[in-house]
Design an enzyme around this catalytic site. Structure first.
Site, PDB file in Angstrom:
ATOM      1  CG  HIS A 127      -1.625   1.269   1.478  1.00 37.08           C
ATOM      2  ND1 HIS A 127      -2.521   1.833   0.594  1.00 37.08           N
ATOM      3  CD2 HIS A 127      -1.560   2.131   2.532  1.00 37.08           C
ATOM      4  CE1 HIS A 127      -2.977   2.975   1.086  1.00 37.08           C
ATOM      5  NE2 HIS A 127      -2.400   3.178   2.263  1.00 37.08           N
TER       6      HIS A 127
ATOM      7  CG  HIS B 202       0.552   7.179   4.024  1.00 35.52           C
ATOM      8  ND1 HIS B 202       0.954   6.325   3.035  1.00 35.52           N
ATOM      9  CD2 HIS B 202      -0.676   6.759   4.394  1.00 35.52           C
ATOM     10  CE1 HIS B 202      -0.006   5.431   2.807  1.00 35.52           C
ATOM     11  NE2 HIS B 202      -0.999   5.670   3.619  1.00 35.52           N
TER      12      HIS B 202
ATOM     13  CD  GLU C 167      -3.632   6.099  13.330  1.00 36.25           C
ATOM     14  OE1 GLU C 167      -3.157   7.241  13.517  1.00 36.25           O
ATOM     15  OE2 GLU C 167      -4.670   5.670  13.857  1.00 36.25           O
ATOM     16  CG  ASP C 168      -1.307   1.579  10.407  1.00 38.78           C
ATOM     17  OD1 ASP C 168      -2.188   1.956  11.197  1.00 38.78           O
ATOM     18  OD2 ASP C 168      -1.474   1.518   9.178  1.00 38.78           O
TER      19      ASP C 168
ATOM     20  CG  ASP D 219      -4.067   6.786   2.358  1.00 39.70           C
ATOM     21  OD1 ASP D 219      -3.717   5.595   2.233  1.00 39.70           O
ATOM     22  OD2 ASP D 219      -4.705   7.228   3.339  1.00 39.70           O
TER      23      ASP D 219
ATOM     24  CG  ASP E 246     -25.010  12.958 -30.785  1.00 42.18           C
ATOM     25  OD1 ASP E 246     -24.789  11.918 -31.430  1.00 42.18           O
ATOM     26  OD2 ASP E 246     -25.876  13.790 -31.077  1.00 42.18           O
TER      27      ASP E 246
HETATM   28 MN    MN Z   1      -2.831   4.567   3.998  1.00 47.07          MN
END
Ligand code: MN
Length: 735
Positions: A54, A78, A82-83, A145, A265
Site C-alpha cells: 500500500h 504515511h 499510526e500503524d 492514499d 454524440d
Molecule cells: Mn494509507
C-alpha cells in the site's frame, strides 16, 4: 496511472528517476522506502498483500504525478506513525522536519471521522479537511492514499464499501477537482460510482464498450484530417482522442436529463502544441475548415478556471455531421490540467521555501473564495487585506478539534475545553471537572488549537459551573448554558431561603400568640414593602430568611396602622402622558400606527406580508378596517383613493412578522437541510414549507414561510441563503 499494474520496487524507482536526479533526494526516497518496508514487516492488508505494498503504491502514484522528493518520502511513510507507532521526532531525525510534518498531517486528518455525522454536511467536511491539513501536500498524499484504498476496496464488506465510496464522492473527489487533479478525480468518481450504483455502472460501461470500435474509427478519421491540415501549416503538435469517464456520462444523463446516445454524440479531441500563439492560430485554421457550433467557444487561456486550468475549447461539425469537442493547449497547460497543483512542485521542492511556495499556489488557486461564505465588504476594497482576511478566516477563525473517537468539533478561535464540553453535551459541560488535550492534563482555560484531541473529565460529584467559567468560555452556547445553570441554582437557593423566611415568620406569630389567619395573610404586609425596601411578599420572606430583616421587627411594624402609599407627581405626569399617547395612536397587532384613526381595525395584509421596516401603506377596506400592505404590493399598486399613510410603531419590540420566501435551486441532496440549518443559525422559526422538484428533474423550488424580527434580519437571511450551494435565486413572494 493504470490501476491494473503490480507496482514493484523497480517500477517505483524507475518512475522516480524519470524526473528526480539529484543523489541526495534519491537517497532520501530510498531510505524512506527501506524504513517503511521494515516497519510494516509482518503487517498485511485485507487483500492478503503485505502492508508495505500500500505504501509503495502511494509512493508510486505520487511519482507518476511527479510530486517532489519530500512528498514521495512522506507518501511511503504515511502510515508508520499510526500503524507502527513511529514518533514524529524519529522521522524528523531520520529524514527531515518537512517529511515529519507531512506524515503527521496525514495521520491527523486520517483520524477525522466523517461517518454518521449528520450535523456536518459534505461542504463542511471539505472545509474541515482542508483547514486541518494546512499544507496542500498533505492533501495530495491523503488523496492518493484514498485512491489506492478505493482501488482495493473489493476486500471490504458491502456496507463499508458504500460508506467509503460515498465519502470519497462527497469529500475527496471535489477536493481533487479543486486542486486540478483531473485524473485522480475521475478515477475516484468512477470507483465510487461502481460501488454506489453497481447496476448503473455496469450498464453504462457496457454501452461504452459496445460503441468503442465504431467511435474509435470516427475519431481516428477526424484526427487524420486535422493532422494533415496542421502539418500543411508547419505546426508542432500532438493530437489524440479522449474518452469521457463513466461517472461524468452518468452525471450528464441525470443532470441534463439526456439519453446515453445523446451524450455520446459528442466526440472529443485534444491538440497539444508549443506556444499560446500556436493555440490561437490552430483554432483559427480549424474554424476556417469546419463549422463551429455557436456559443461553444471557451477561452480558458485568457480566463483561467479557478483550479488554474487553461485551454481553448471549441465545438465543431465535420462534413459527415459528427460533432467534436476540440481542446487546444500548450504542453505546460496540459501538464497543469492533468496533474493540477502537483505540476507546480516538480523539481521545485527543496530548492524553495516550501511554506512560501505553498502560499503562492494557494493564492493562485483562489480555492478559498467559495470556501468562505462570509465576505467583508470593506476588505473587498483592499485586495491585500482581503487575502489576509481569507487566510485568517480559514486558518484562524475556527479551530477544528476532535473527541478521542475522532469526531470533529468546530469551534471559534480562542475556545477552551469548557466550550468543547458544552458543544459535546450540556451534561458534559455541567459535570466537567477537568480536561486533557492530546493526552496531557491542562487548565480549563487552555486555548484549543486545530487538530487537538480533547478529552473531558466529568464527575458525578461535580457541583457544576461557577461564575468564573463565564470569563473563560468563548462560545455563546457555553455561556448561555452556564448562565442558565447559575440562574437555576440561584432560584433553587432562593426558594429555600424564602421557605425558611416563611417558617421564621410563622414561628414568631405563634410565639406572640397572634391570630395565624390574620397575620399570615400576604396582603397584610403590602404596606410595608416600601419601608423595608422590597417589592413583594417573596422578597420580604427572602429578607427574613437571610436575616436582613427579623421576623420580630416585621411583626412590630405590621401591627402599626398602615398608611396609604402616595403617588408622586412625576409618576402622575408620566401616567397622563401614556394615556394621551394611546388616544392618538392606534397600534395594531403588527405594530403599525395610524394617526388620527382610532376606531378602525388595523391588520397586516396577508398577500405581501409586510415586516417591520418595510415601506408600507394603508388600504381602507370596506368593512374590514385598514389593511397594511408593502408599498410595492401589486394588489394596491393602482389604488389611489383608499390609501392612507401608516407608520411602524418604534416603541414595539419583541414582535415577529411572517413572510414567504421563494428559493429556486438546482436540486441536490441536503438542499432543504442546508436551508433549515441556516435558518436555525439565525434562530428563525419556520411556519410553512413547500418544495417541489420541477418536471425537468434538475431544478427545484422551495417556498418557505418564516418569522423574522424586521426587514434587516430578513435581508440578511436572504443574502446568506443566496450563498448556499446550488441556490439560484431567493425572493420574497406575494401570495
Ligand atoms: Mn494509507
Amino acid at each position: 496511472m493504470s490501476s491494473h499494474i503490480v507496482v514493484t520496487d523497480e517500477l517505483f524507482f524507475n518512475e522516480v528517476r524519470k524526473y528526480i536526479t539529484d543523489e541526495q533526494s534519491l537517497d532520501m526516497i530510498r531510505r524512506a522506502h527501506d524504513f517503511a518496508r521494515e516497519k510494516h514487516e509482518g503487517q498485511f492488508r485485507k487483500s492478503g498483500d503485505p502492508y508495505f505494498s500500500h505504501a509503495l503504491n502511494v509512493g508510486y502514484i505520487l511519482a507518476t504525478i511527479q510530486a517532489g522528493p519530500q512528498t514521495i518520502s512522506a507518501g511511503l511513510l504515511h502510515d508508520v506513525m499510526e500503524d507502527c507507532g513511529v514518533p514524529y521526532e524519529q522521522i524528523a531525525e531520520l529524514f527531515d522536519e518537512d517529511v515529519a510534518n507531512l506524515v503527521e498531517g496525514v495521520t491527523k486528518i486520517g483520524n477525522i471521522q466523517f461517518k454518521d455525522e449528520k450535523e456536518y454536511l459534505a461542504a463542511n467536511h471539505r472545509k474541515i479537511f482542508i483547514a486541518m491539513a494546512k499544507d496542500i501536500r498533505v492533501i495530495l498524499i491523503k488523496l492518493v492514499d484514498r485512491l489506492h484504498n478505493m482501488r482495493t476496496l473489493a476486500f471490504h464488506t458491502p456496507e463499508k464499501q458504500k460508506k467509503i465510496a460515498s465519502e470519497t464522492l462527497q469529500v475527496y473527489a471535489p477536493i481533487a477537482h479543486r486542486l486540478g487533479l483531473a485524473e485522480i478525480k475521475n478515477e475516484l468518481e468512477d470507483l465510487s460510482f461502481m460501488y454506489l450504483q453497481p447496476e448503473k455502472y455496469r450498464e453504462i460501461a457496457g454501452l461504452v464498450e459496445a460503441k468503442k470500435a465504431e467511435r474509435q474509427q470516427i475519431v481516428d478519421e477526424m484526427i487524420e484530417e486535422i493532422r494533415q491540415l496542421l502539418q500543411e501549416h508547419n505546426f508542432h503538435f500532438r493530437i489524440f482522442g479522449r474518452c469521457k469517464h463513466l461517472y461524468s456520462i452518468y452525471n450528464k444523463m441525470v443532470t441534463k436529463n439526456k439519453r446515453f446516445d445523446e451524450i455520446l454524440d459528442l466526440y472529443a479531441i485534444r491538440i497539444v502544441t508549443e506556444t499560446e500563439l500556436n493555440c490561437y492560430e490552430i483554432l483559427g485554421y480549424i474554424h476556417a475548415q469546419y463549422r463551429p457550433v455557436n456559443g461553444r467557444l471557451k477561452d480558458y487561456i485568457a480566463m483561467p478556471k479557478m483550479n488554474m486550468y487553461q485551454s481553448l475549447h471549441t465545438t465543431i461539425l465535420d462534413k459527415r455531421g459528427y460533432i467534436f469537442e476540440v481542446q487546444i493547449r500548450t504542453e505546460e497547460m496540459d501538464d497543469i490540467a492533468e496533474r493540477g497543483v502537483a505540476a507546480h512542485w516538480s523539481y521545485k521542492e527543496g530548492k524553495y521555501n516550501s511554506a512560501s511556495e505553498q502560499k503562492e499556489i494557494e493564492n493562485k488557486l483562489g480555492w478559498f473564495h467559495d470556501m468562505i461564505t462570509m465576505m467583508d465588504e470593506a476588505s473587498l476594497e483592499h485586495p491585500t487585506d482581503f487575502m489576509n482576511q481569507i487566510q485568517k478566516d480559514i486558518f484562524e477563525a475556527n479551530v477544528y478539534v476532535m473527541t478521542p473517537k475522532g469526531r470533529v468539533i468546530e469551534l471559534p478561535n480562542g475556545s477552551t475545553p469548557i466550550d468543547f464540553a458544552y458543544r459535546v453535551h450540556t451534561d458534559v459541560g455541567h459535570s466537567m471537572v477537568g480536561a486533557t488535550v492530546n493526552g496531557a492534563l491542562v487548565p480549563i482555560n487552555t486555548k484549543l488549537k486545530t487538530g487537538d484531541v480533547v478529552n473531558i473529565r466529568t464527575s458525578k460529584q461535580s457541583t457544576g459551573p461557577s461564575e468564573d467559567w463565564l470569563k473563560i468560555a468563548r462560545t455563546a452556547t457555553a455561556r448561555s448554558k452556564i448562565k442558565a445553570f447559575l440562574q437555576k441554582k440561584e432560584n433553587e437557593d432562593r426558594a429555600e431561603v424564602i421557605a425558611k423566611g416563611e417558617k421564621m415568620l410563622t414561628e414568631e406569630v405563634r410565639k406572640r400568640g397572634l391570630d395565624e389567619k390574620e397575620y399570615l395573610d400576604k396582603s397584610r404586609y403590602e404596606g410595608l414593602y416600601g419601608q423595608l425596601g422590597v417589592n413583594n411578599y417573596p422578597e420580604l420572606m427572602y429578607a427574613i430568611g437571610i436575616k436582613s430583616s427579623s421576623a420580630a421587627h416585621v411583626l412590630d411594624k405590621v401591627s402599626n396602622i398602615r398608611r396609604p402609599t402616595l403617588v408622586d407627581n412625576d409618576t402622575l405626569t408620566s401616567m397622563f402622558r401614556e394615556r394621551e399617547k394611546k388616544k392618538k395612536r392606534i397600534v395594531a397587532e403588527g405594530g403599525v400606527v395610524v394617526e388620527g384613526i382610532d376606531s378602525m381595525k388595523v391588520a397586516l395584509a396577508g398577500c405581501c406580508m409586510p415586516v417591520y421596516g418595510d415601506p408600507i401603506v394603508g388600504y381602507i377596506t370596506k368593512g374590514f378596517g385598514v389593511k397594511v400592505h408593502r408599498a410595492d404590493c401589486p394588489n394596491i399598486i393602482n389604488e389611489t383613493s383608499r390609501l392612507i399613510d401608516v407608520q411602524w410603531d418604534d416603541s414595539l419590540d419583541e414582535h415577529t412578522y411572517e413572510c414567504w420566501l421563494r428559493l429556486d435551486a438546482v436540486d441536490r441532496n441536503f438542499l432543504i437541510s442546508d436551508i433549515v440549518t441556516l435558518l436555525s443559525q439565525y434562530k428563525i422559526t419556520i411556519t410553512g414549507l413547500n418544495s417541489e422538484v420541477l418536471p425537468d428533474k434538475v431544478n427545484s423550488y422551495v417556498e418557505i414561510r418564516i418569522k423574522v424580527k424586521d426587514n434587516v434580519q430578513l435581508q440578511n437571511v436572504i443574502d446568506n441563503m443566496r450563498k448556499i450551494d446550488s441556490i439560484v435565486s431567493v425572493s420574497r413572494i406575494v401570495k
